[in-house]
Design a protein around this motif. Structure first.
Motif, mmCIF file in Angstrom:
data_model
loop_
_atom_site.group_PDB
_atom_site.id
_atom_site.type_symbol
_atom_site.label_atom_id
_atom_site.label_comp_id
_atom_site.label_asym_id
_atom_site.label_seq_id
_atom_site.Cartn_x
_atom_site.Cartn_y
_atom_site.Cartn_z
ATOM 1 N N PRO A 21 0.935 -1.126 0.077
ATOM 2 C CA PRO A 21 -0.157 0.063 0.121
ATOM 3 C C PRO A 21 0.612 1.239 0.016
ATOM 4 O O PRO A 21 1.826 1.332 0.646
ATOM 5 C CB PRO A 21 -0.792 -0.001 1.389
ATOM 6 N N HIS A 22 0.267 2.338 -0.607
ATOM 7 C CA HIS A 22 1.108 3.610 -0.702
ATOM 8 C C HIS A 22 1.225 4.283 0.123
ATOM 9 O O HIS A 22 2.184 5.314 0.542
ATOM 10 C CB HIS A 22 0.393 4.430 -1.924
ATOM 11 N N HIS A 23 0.579 4.014 1.617
ATOM 12 C CA HIS A 23 0.565 4.747 2.888
ATOM 13 C C HIS A 23 1.723 4.053 3.589
ATOM 14 O O HIS A 23 2.266 4.746 4.537
ATOM 15 C CB HIS A 23 -0.702 4.691 3.416
ATOM 16 N N ALA A 24 2.113 3.090 3.098
ATOM 17 C CA ALA A 24 3.195 2.390 3.912
ATOM 18 C C ALA A 24 4.637 3.313 3.744
ATOM 19 O O ALA A 24 4.935 3.848 2.808
ATOM 20 C CB ALA A 24 3.714 0.858 3.488
ATOM 21 N N TYR A 25 5.498 3.275 4.768
ATOM 22 C CA TYR A 25 6.929 4.080 4.620
ATOM 23 C C TYR A 25 7.708 2.688 4.410
ATOM 24 O O TYR A 25 7.653 1.726 5.054
ATOM 25 C CB TYR A 25 7.005 4.768 5.924
ATOM 26 N N PHE A 26 8.990 3.403 4.033
ATOM 27 C CA PHE A 26 10.317 2.432 3.827
ATOM 28 C C PHE A 26 11.423 2.930 4.663
ATOM 29 O O PHE A 26 11.473 3.919 4.421
ATOM 30 C CB PHE A 26 10.516 2.168 2.316
ATOM 31 N N ALA A 27 11.986 1.930 5.090
ATOM 32 C CA ALA A 27 13.275 2.012 5.638
ATOM 33 C C ALA A 27 14.443 1.037 5.295
ATOM 34 O O ALA A 27 14.065 0.060 4.667
ATOM 35 C CB ALA A 27 13.291 2.047 7.137
ATOM 36 N N ILE A 28 15.558 1.343 5.505
ATOM 37 C CA ILE A 28 16.564 0.333 5.024
ATOM 38 C C ILE A 28 17.686 0.352 6.233
ATOM 39 O O ILE A 28 17.898 1.543 6.710
ATOM 40 C CB ILE A 28 17.428 0.681 3.622
ATOM 41 N N GLU A 29 17.885 -0.932 6.543
ATOM 42 C CA GLU A 29 18.757 -1.045 7.751
ATOM 43 C C GLU A 29 20.012 -1.949 7.282
ATOM 44 O O GLU A 29 20.014 -2.890 6.390
ATOM 45 C CB GLU A 29 18.023 -1.800 8.956
ATOM 46 N N CYS A 30 21.086 -1.469 7.627
ATOM 47 C CA CYS A 30 22.477 -2.101 7.385
ATOM 48 C C CYS A 30 22.659 -2.947 8.600
ATOM 49 O O CYS A 30 22.772 -2.566 9.820
ATOM 50 C CB CYS A 30 23.520 -0.906 7.480
ATOM 51 N N GLN A 31 22.707 -4.241 8.443
ATOM 52 C CA GLN A 31 22.782 -5.238 9.176
ATOM 53 C C GLN A 31 24.229 -5.598 9.890
ATOM 54 O O GLN A 31 24.633 -6.124 10.523
ATOM 55 C CB GLN A 31 22.110 -6.823 8.629
ATOM 56 N N SER A 32 25.169 -4.724 9.073
ATOM 57 C CA SER A 32 26.500 -4.687 9.483
ATOM 58 C C SER A 32 26.698 -3.564 10.724
ATOM 59 O O SER A 32 27.212 -4.012 11.628
ATOM 60 C CB SER A 32 27.459 -4.480 8.538
ATOM 61 N N CYS A 33 26.305 -2.524 10.355
ATOM 62 C CA CYS A 33 26.665 -1.440 11.262
ATOM 63 C C CYS A 33 25.425 -0.770 12.051
ATOM 64 O O CYS A 33 25.522 -0.108 13.358
ATOM 65 C CB CYS A 33 27.266 -0.249 10.603
ATOM 66 N N GLY A 34 24.005 -1.400 11.455
ATOM 67 C CA GLY A 34 22.648 -0.948 12.531
ATOM 68 C C GLY A 34 22.233 0.204 12.205
ATOM 69 O O GLY A 34 21.281 0.302 12.717
ATOM 70 N N VAL A 36 19.692 3.005 10.483
ATOM 71 C CA VAL A 36 18.384 2.806 9.868
ATOM 72 C C VAL A 36 18.025 4.043 9.342
ATOM 73 O O VAL A 36 18.115 5.075 9.917
ATOM 74 C CB VAL A 36 17.273 2.241 10.924
ATOM 75 N N LYS A 37 17.730 4.115 7.897
ATOM 76 C CA LYS A 37 17.365 5.203 7.379
ATOM 77 C C LYS A 37 16.130 5.296 6.484
ATOM 78 O O LYS A 37 15.815 4.076 6.206
ATOM 79 C CB LYS A 37 18.282 5.847 6.404
ATOM 80 N N ASP A 38 15.367 6.368 6.245
ATOM 81 C CA ASP A 38 14.295 6.447 5.416
ATOM 82 C C ASP A 38 14.663 5.726 4.021
ATOM 83 O O ASP A 38 16.070 6.298 3.576
ATOM 84 C CB ASP A 38 13.775 7.795 5.353
ATOM 85 N N ILE A 39 13.939 5.448 2.884
ATOM 86 C CA ILE A 39 14.120 5.301 1.545
ATOM 87 C C ILE A 39 12.736 5.552 0.903
ATOM 88 O O ILE A 39 11.828 5.144 1.404
ATOM 89 C CB ILE A 39 14.920 3.870 1.456
ATOM 90 N N ALA A 40 12.992 6.177 0.185
ATOM 91 C CA ALA A 40 11.705 6.781 -0.774
ATOM 92 C C ALA A 40 11.088 5.493 -1.583
ATOM 93 O O ALA A 40 12.023 4.686 -2.378
ATOM 94 C CB ALA A 40 12.015 7.841 -1.761
ATOM 95 N N ARG A 41 10.081 5.534 -1.630
ATOM 96 C CA ARG A 41 9.409 4.264 -2.734
ATOM 97 C C ARG A 41 9.570 4.491 -3.995
ATOM 98 O O ARG A 41 10.169 3.427 -4.741
ATOM 99 C CB ARG A 41 7.944 4.404 -2.574
#
Length: 88
Positions: A21-34, A36-41
């Motif tokens: 759904p377009h109301h969802a937000y997205f984040a990307i997490e680096c599993q090496s250093c931890g 977490v940042k926003d990432i645009a659809r």
């Protein structure tokens, strides 16, 4: 002081991006250093609108540590107030 935390929806990990759904937000997490940042659809759509988040994750590299160990998540951000003050 406010602390922001991303709450992922695990079921959406296997869905194709166009199905989320377009109301969802997205984040990307680096599993090496931890980190977490926003990432645009829109950015994810360029990488593959018909791919699942799980399939897209290995394509991204961390801008902080340089490792290619990402996890893309769909969900939402929550803020909670964190107190650094000592109470008497």
């Amino acid at each position: 002081m406010h602390e922001r935390r991303f709450i992922p929806t695990p079921l959406l990990q296997t869905w194709a991006l166009y199905q989320i759904p377009h109301h969802a937000y997205f984040a990307i997490e680096c599993q090496s250093c931890g980190v977490v940042k926003d990432i645009a659809r829109e950015y994810l759509e360029q990488a593959g609108a018909y791919s699942s988040l799980k399939e897209l994750s290995p394509r991204f590299r961390c801008t902080l540590c340089g490792e290619k160990n990402a996890r893309i998540m769909a969900g939402g951000w929550v803020e909670r107030q964190r107190s650094n003050e000592q109470h008497d």
